[in-house]
Write a protein that holds these residues in place. Sequence first.
Motif, mmCIF file in Angstrom:
data_model
loop_
_atom_site.group_PDB
_atom_site.id
_atom_site.type_symbol
_atom_site.label_atom_id
_atom_site.label_comp_id
_atom_site.label_asym_id
_atom_site.label_seq_id
_atom_site.Cartn_x
_atom_site.Cartn_y
_atom_site.Cartn_z
ATOM 1 N N THR A 110 0.831 -1.219 0.000
ATOM 2 C CA THR A 110 0.000 0.000 0.000
ATOM 3 C C THR A 110 0.858 1.259 0.000
ATOM 4 O O THR A 110 0.450 2.281 -0.547
ATOM 5 C CB THR A 110 -0.977 0.018 1.191
ATOM 6 O OG1 THR A 110 -0.240 -0.125 2.409
ATOM 7 C CG2 THR A 110 -1.990 -1.102 1.080
ATOM 8 N N SER A 156 1.573 1.485 -3.650
ATOM 9 C CA SER A 156 0.429 1.827 -4.510
ATOM 10 C C SER A 156 -0.156 3.187 -4.174
ATOM 11 O O SER A 156 -0.982 3.715 -4.916
ATOM 12 C CB SER A 156 -0.665 0.757 -4.373
ATOM 13 O OG SER A 156 -1.335 0.890 -3.132
ATOM 14 N N HIS A 200 -2.054 3.816 -1.487
ATOM 15 C CA HIS A 200 -3.264 3.708 -0.670
ATOM 16 C C HIS A 200 -2.989 3.684 0.828
ATOM 17 O O HIS A 200 -3.932 3.683 1.629
ATOM 18 C CB HIS A 200 -4.058 2.458 -1.045
ATOM 19 C CG HIS A 200 -4.881 2.642 -2.282
ATOM 20 N ND1 HIS A 200 -4.964 3.843 -2.962
ATOM 21 C CD2 HIS A 200 -5.676 1.764 -2.948
ATOM 22 C CE1 HIS A 200 -5.758 3.691 -4.009
ATOM 23 N NE2 HIS A 200 -6.209 2.448 -4.025
ATOM 24 N N ALA A 201 -1.738 3.654 1.219
ATOM 25 C CA ALA A 201 -1.403 3.543 2.645
ATOM 26 C C ALA A 201 -1.989 4.688 3.459
ATOM 27 O O ALA A 201 -2.322 4.531 4.628
ATOM 28 C CB ALA A 201 0.112 3.492 2.834
ATOM 29 N N ARG A 234 -4.852 6.295 2.907
ATOM 30 C CA ARG A 234 -6.306 6.419 2.883
ATOM 31 C C ARG A 234 -6.883 6.431 4.298
ATOM 32 O O ARG A 234 -6.595 5.535 5.092
ATOM 33 C CB ARG A 234 -6.936 5.233 2.144
ATOM 34 C CG ARG A 234 -7.005 5.427 0.662
ATOM 35 C CD ARG A 234 -8.012 4.459 0.016
ATOM 36 N NE ARG A 234 -8.302 4.931 -1.337
ATOM 37 C CZ ARG A 234 -9.064 4.288 -2.210
ATOM 38 N NH1 ARG A 234 -9.638 3.142 -1.880
ATOM 39 N NH2 ARG A 234 -9.273 4.784 -3.407
ATOM 40 N N PHE A 236 -4.789 3.876 6.686
ATOM 41 C CA PHE A 236 -4.689 2.410 6.626
ATOM 42 C C PHE A 236 -3.405 1.950 7.286
ATOM 43 O O PHE A 236 -3.402 1.029 8.116
ATOM 44 C CB PHE A 236 -4.733 1.927 5.169
ATOM 45 C CG PHE A 236 -4.595 0.433 5.047
ATOM 46 C CD1 PHE A 236 -5.690 -0.398 5.295
ATOM 47 C CD2 PHE A 236 -3.383 -0.141 4.699
ATOM 48 C CE1 PHE A 236 -5.562 -1.778 5.203
ATOM 49 C CE2 PHE A 236 -3.255 -1.531 4.605
ATOM 50 C CZ PHE A 236 -4.346 -2.346 4.857
ATOM 51 N N LEU A 241 -11.433 -3.985 8.802
ATOM 52 C CA LEU A 241 -11.643 -2.703 8.125
ATOM 53 C C LEU A 241 -13.139 -2.577 7.847
ATOM 54 O O LEU A 241 -13.719 -3.438 7.182
ATOM 55 C CB LEU A 241 -10.856 -2.674 6.813
ATOM 56 C CG LEU A 241 -10.928 -1.360 6.026
ATOM 57 C CD1 LEU A 241 -10.183 -0.244 6.764
ATOM 58 C CD2 LEU A 241 -10.328 -1.535 4.626
ATOM 59 N N ARG A 254 -13.611 3.141 4.734
ATOM 60 C CA ARG A 254 -12.397 3.787 4.216
ATOM 61 C C ARG A 254 -12.800 4.846 3.206
ATOM 62 O O ARG A 254 -13.912 4.817 2.665
ATOM 63 C CB ARG A 254 -11.457 2.762 3.590
ATOM 64 C CG ARG A 254 -12.158 1.869 2.563
ATOM 65 C CD ARG A 254 -11.503 1.880 1.227
ATOM 66 N NE ARG A 254 -12.147 0.931 0.339
ATOM 67 C CZ ARG A 254 -12.858 1.289 -0.740
ATOM 68 N NH1 ARG A 254 -13.044 2.566 -1.043
ATOM 69 N NH2 ARG A 254 -13.395 0.371 -1.522
ATOM 70 N N ASP A 278 -13.086 6.762 -0.191
ATOM 71 C CA ASP A 278 -13.165 6.418 -1.609
ATOM 72 C C ASP A 278 -12.143 7.268 -2.373
ATOM 73 O O ASP A 278 -11.468 8.112 -1.776
ATOM 74 C CB ASP A 278 -14.584 6.749 -2.087
ATOM 75 C CG ASP A 278 -15.105 5.640 -2.981
ATOM 76 O OD1 ASP A 278 -14.279 4.932 -3.572
ATOM 77 O OD2 ASP A 278 -16.344 5.501 -3.056
ATOM 78 N N ALA A 279 -12.070 7.037 -3.686
ATOM 79 C CA ALA A 279 -11.124 7.800 -4.500
ATOM 80 C C ALA A 279 -11.352 9.305 -4.343
ATOM 81 O O ALA A 279 -10.410 10.098 -4.341
ATOM 82 C CB ALA A 279 -11.238 7.391 -5.963
ATOM 83 N N VAL A 283 -17.243 -0.784 4.197
ATOM 84 C CA VAL A 283 -16.780 -1.944 3.430
ATOM 85 C C VAL A 283 -16.950 -3.188 4.293
ATOM 86 O O VAL A 283 -16.861 -3.136 5.517
ATOM 87 C CB VAL A 283 -15.308 -1.808 2.984
ATOM 88 C CG1 VAL A 283 -15.148 -0.687 1.979
ATOM 89 C CG2 VAL A 283 -14.374 -1.597 4.176
ATOM 90 N N ALA A 284 -17.204 -4.307 3.617
ATOM 91 C CA ALA A 284 -17.410 -5.560 4.331
ATOM 92 C C ALA A 284 -17.059 -6.710 3.414
ATOM 93 O O ALA A 284 -17.259 -6.638 2.207
ATOM 94 C CB ALA A 284 -18.861 -5.681 4.786
#
Lengths: 425, 425
Positions: free
Chosen positions: B5, B8, B10-11, B13, B101, B306, B309, B311-312, B319-320
Amino acid sequence: MLQATLASGHADRPCVFEAFTRRLPEGRRYGVVAGTGRFLEALAEFTFGTEEIDFLRERTIVDEATLDYLASYRFTGDIWGYAEGECYFPGSPLMIVESTFAEGVVLETLALSILNHDSAIAAAASRMTATAGDRPCIEMGSRRTHERSAVAAARAAYIAGFDSTSNLEAGRSFDIPTRGTAAHSFTLLHDSEREAFASQLSSLGLSTTLLVDTYDVTGAVTLAVELAGPELGGVRLDSGDLVSQAHEVREQLDSLGATDTRIVVTSDLDEHAIAALQAAPVDAYGVGTRVVTGSGHPAAGMVYKLVARADADGTMVGVAKASKDKSSMGGRKFALRRRNSTGVAHEELIGIGSAPVDDGDDRPLLVQLVRGGEVIVPTDARSAREHHANSRAELPTKALRLSHGDPALRTVYQDEQSRTEVEED
Amino acid sequence: MLQATLASGHADRPCVFEAFTRRLPEGRRYGVVAGTGRFLEALAEFTFGTEEIDFLRERTIVDEATLDYLASYRFTGDIWGYAEGECYFPGSPLMIVESTFAEGVVLETLALSILNHDSAIAAAASRMTATAGDRPCIEMGSRRTHERSAVAAARAAYIAGFDSTSNLEAGRSFDIPTRGTAAHSFTLLHDSEREAFASQLSSLGLSTTLLVDTYDVTGAVTLAVELAGPELGGVRLDSGDLVSQAHEVREQLDSLGATDTRIVVTSDLDEHAIAALQAAPVDAYGVGTRVVTGSGHPAAGMVYKLVARADADGTMVGVAKASKDKSSMGGRKFALRRRNSTGVAHEELIGIGSAPVDDGDDRPLLVQLVRGGEVIVPTDARSAREHHANSRAELPTKALRLSHGDPALRTVYQDEQSRTEVEED
């Protein structure tokens, strides 16, 4: 106890303490000694510091003479024990501490805490690895036990044949191989499973293991092979009926050309679940809760008893309590694993007061661990792991059955005086 | 996960992680949150040192970017949770971590290890103290669990109403009352039971508790009163049929005039044994193995998932995962204990996305524990003990039954959008 014996003058009496179990956990066929190395390393640092002494003084828990004794405490005696990794049976003299009463009695909690915990894990882990055969077991239970127990549990599981652990601190502290895994949170963090898999493959390479049950297993496997190709290292299944899923996923992977992609399964595994999965195309088992909590038996049941002490004239005499259901057997013990001519063990022979005679095929079980307070054996997990593999290999095959049963070897006591064999109830 | 992450992007987020249990251990009617204080103290010191970083580098477990991240790791987010000592039910959002995250995922093992262990002990201990009523329970299980778990177990038991512990390190670390006891080895060390008792009374005074089952209970009780007189503090029974022995010993003590001498019993006690002993003249219970191993349930079964989180575009979304048997419920949770007008709890109401409305008699359950990385609540065991007593007192009486049963409160989810109550399977 320490204060009263320092006052009465008996604190210095030479004594023999013994750690043993009266019985194995119900239905178990053998136990596994573990924690010896950790105990010996802890013993080397076992002293009472200023903070501890100050606390005892402030709370007036013991008197000044006792505080003085504790402030200069160092263990200076001898310790014998079963080598770490050794299989054991009811009554096996697992650790023998020869010292003054004061030096030995102070060690009780340290010795029992470590041995009871680590041996419970190792016994459970050994059943799992024996059942898994050539398939590696990975210890993944850190989150299901106390944060320091987790590190010790990884070590105990490794001694009992686990391949690796997800506990990095155990890797660092005890030089154990480590393996990681991705969680569902990793997939859920990303906007799509495709993005998550791509991110993991890009960072960790094709040999990584992708978790495929966040949404739909079949779709995830297709996606995984689409992104990684047949070089994909592995997929992990963590829910549902693992047996049928393993078959389905294996077929799917093979049909996609990913014939070398491994299937790792996790999800509340224990020795019985592993037995059921042995017929399925599974390549590795990740075991969590059940191994770090001893698979139903989180403590090994060892006790630490005074078995001999000097008399008023200095002669050592065996001592034992008569408490109902909890009687102990007095005297310094020795132990021999009786083996037949093909090397198969058939009896745990315990000598009281003197060592039983090896008939040529037998193996003496007590090793001197500490001499005059100095640790004189290796304390590493790797040696213990090797010892356990050899010790388990010489047990009769019935020892490895998972069904409830009696201990695989009967324990026989040989009395010094009578030289006759006596069997306990 | 961290490495991928960070690579990428996303870490960073914003995320919400939640610790909860899907179910209580089989047959249990409530759980008890414990370990929160220990977790918060550990969090304040949770960093990665040179030795840890070097290990990760040498083993090439993660890349340099990840090592850099870990070397400067400090948790800077917010944490909410049930107050330590709170009773809980399936689905109760026990801890909620709001952070990036990367910051939150790194905490998972620390949080779960501590909460799963300490809560398992507290839940078992609470059943014991509820059953024992006014009779004090003493935690004596140090030798039956890992040497550091022992210290934490003493704290968790104290939170759940235990009176004291034999673990001196727990007394020192967590300011818990301590009680000692003499072992059979003390009696066996001496040339006679008479000499042993005299030595203990001389050093510790008449208020001490003498262990009377080393040889013969009746003889030992006679001897104890002969030596100490009716001022003798107590006698301890550690074997045999404790119910009938307690009656016999009480009669004997009374007939000897030692009417105030207490009877302490030990020997594999758990909540069921205590229930059976409640009708016997027993003054205190010493509990060992069963409390430190969670009375059959050594791990509380909490998971850390989690649940939301960014979104973009920065919007927070629930989330599930959909995994079979292990699905989770997405969204940031809030929780209210519904109580009737007499203060008796009857429902665990969980709001998804927003807080349920207090109807006047209810009690909000989530407390902010950490703000911007700083711990903002007390972490001591005494506050948690008081909180537990209050929380347990408002449960319906059926919660305290020892027989297997359903959770004492039903868990109801209130969805933000629909505002309708949804119940999980």
